[in-house]
Enzyme design. Structure first.
Site, PDB file in Angstrom:
ATOM      1  N   ASP A  12       0.865  -1.177   0.000  1.00 47.17           N
ATOM      2  CA  ASP A  12       0.000   0.000   0.000  1.00 47.17           C
ATOM      3  C   ASP A  12       0.911   1.240   0.000  1.00 47.17           C
ATOM      4  O   ASP A  12       2.094   1.145   0.346  1.00 47.17           O
ATOM      5  CB  ASP A  12      -0.871  -0.041   1.270  1.00 47.17           C
ATOM      6  CG  ASP A  12      -1.636   1.245   1.493  1.00 47.17           C
ATOM      7  OD1 ASP A  12      -2.347   1.661   0.568  1.00 47.17           O
ATOM      8  OD2 ASP A  12      -1.522   1.835   2.594  1.00 47.17           O
ATOM      9  N   ASP A  14      -0.256   5.196   0.766  1.00 45.28           N
ATOM     10  CA  ASP A  14      -0.513   6.222   1.790  1.00 45.28           C
ATOM     11  C   ASP A  14      -0.506   5.633   3.201  1.00 45.28           C
ATOM     12  O   ASP A  14      -1.276   4.721   3.501  1.00 45.28           O
ATOM     13  CB  ASP A  14      -1.865   6.898   1.542  1.00 45.28           C
ATOM     14  CG  ASP A  14      -1.847   7.740   0.267  1.00 45.28           C
ATOM     15  OD1 ASP A  14      -0.752   7.979  -0.263  1.00 45.28           O
ATOM     16  OD2 ASP A  14      -2.929   8.157  -0.180  1.00 45.28           O
ATOM     17  N   ASP A 211      -1.856  -0.591   5.986  1.00 47.53           N
ATOM     18  CA  ASP A 211      -2.187   0.044   7.270  1.00 47.53           C
ATOM     19  C   ASP A 211      -3.688   0.169   7.529  1.00 47.53           C
ATOM     20  O   ASP A 211      -4.083   0.649   8.588  1.00 47.53           O
ATOM     21  CB  ASP A 211      -1.544   1.444   7.352  1.00 47.53           C
ATOM     22  CG  ASP A 211      -2.228   2.455   6.433  1.00 47.53           C
ATOM     23  OD1 ASP A 211      -2.677   2.055   5.343  1.00 47.53           O
ATOM     24  OD2 ASP A 211      -2.327   3.631   6.819  1.00 47.53           O
TER      25      ASP A 211
HETATM   26 MG   LIG Z   1      -2.937   3.253   3.466  1.00 45.79          MG
END
Ligand SMILES: [Mg+2]
Length: 279
Positions: A12, A14, A211
């Site tokens: 991922d 961001d 996240d």
């Molecule tokens: Mg993320």
């Protein structure tokens, strides 16, 4: 435990490889350099559009493959596959939702780049790329709970979902980061067979890092799942049950660096302080 020497990393962006506030990946540089040196394919897996990811990759040259719009679009060596719904389906469903709810409704597909810039805080050039969508559309509206329920009902008639991300309700298909990761592995396998006269790779050992809840299907598919803690949270609860889930020691690229180096120490005969490959 024996591991395939072939490794692939899915990440991922961001809040994971990119810092939540500055979008910098500098703190991950040592592990990124090691990944390059070992010839490990690194795949970006994001809710961003392909145009946004291609732009990032033009300047950074970080990624071997790109998975955009949460798994709806897969790009590898100049060839794009669309696994999400057609944009005509998205537009038809969105127009029906617009006609059925009691609030004004725009979307990234229908408003100007200036409005996207205003809604997201992105610079105009980035807002233009964020609007170049293949198979999903973030809605711009202030809905009541009833509007959201109506929107979900209409989306379902078109086999679509209306999912709430950090900020927007996004109209999208059922494809997810996990499905796209599996498909990308198939394509990497074919590439490897075509590229090399050596024994074809039959299995990749996979590392995935994320996240947020939309990373769960990807983390679930991976041999090594790394959860990156979110920057402004004091406690991190595990996103999923996984026999090999690790919580990175820091948020963002710093945690990415530590986790990837530790896993590569474990599964390759290389040491991050050494550029010599053994075995
Ligand atoms: Mg993320």
């Amino acid at each position: 435990m024996p591991y395939s020497r072939a490794i692939a990393i899915f990440t991922d962006l961001d809040g994971t490889l990119l810092d939540h506030d500055t979008y910098s990946w500098d703190a991950a540089r040592p592990a990124l350099d090691r990944v390059k040196l070992l010839g490990i394919p690194l795949i970006a897996v994001s809710s961003k559009t392909l145009a946004e990811l291609e732009h990032l990759n033009q300047t950074s040259q970080l990624f071997d493959g790109l998975i955009a719009e949460n798994g709806g679009v897969i790009w590898l060596r100049g060839t794009m596959e669309q696994h999400g719904p057609s944009i005509e389906t998205i537009d038809t469903a969105r127009d029906q939702i617009k006609g059925a709810v009691n609030v004004p409704l725009g979307s990234f597909r229908t408003v100007s780049p200036e409005v996207i810039a205003l809604e997201t805080g992105l610079p105009l050039e980035d807002a233009i790329r964020a609007g170049q969508r293949h198979c999903s559309d973030p809605l711009i509206w202030q809905p009541s709970a009833k509007d959201v329920a109506k929107g979900r009902e209409i989306a379902a008639r078109w086999s679509l979902n209306l999912t709430k991300g950090g900020r927007f309700h996004t109209l999208c298909g059922p494809s997810n980061k996990g499905h796209a990761m599996k498909r990308m592995l198939e394509r990497l396998m074919v590439l490897n067979r075509d590229d090399t006269s050596e024994t074809p790779i039959k299995h990749f050992t996979t590392i995935a890092l994320g996240d947020s809840p939309n990373d769960i299907p990807m983390l679930a598919e991976a041999d090594f799942a790394v959860q990156i803690p979110q920057k402004h949270r004091s406690r991190t609860a595990p996103l999923l049950e996984h026999s090999n889930l690790q919580l990175a020691p820091h948020p963002g690229p710093e945690g990415w660096n530590a986790a990837v180096n530790a896993i590569l120490d474990e599964i390759t005969n290389t040491n991050k302080n050494s550029e010599v490959l053994h075995g």
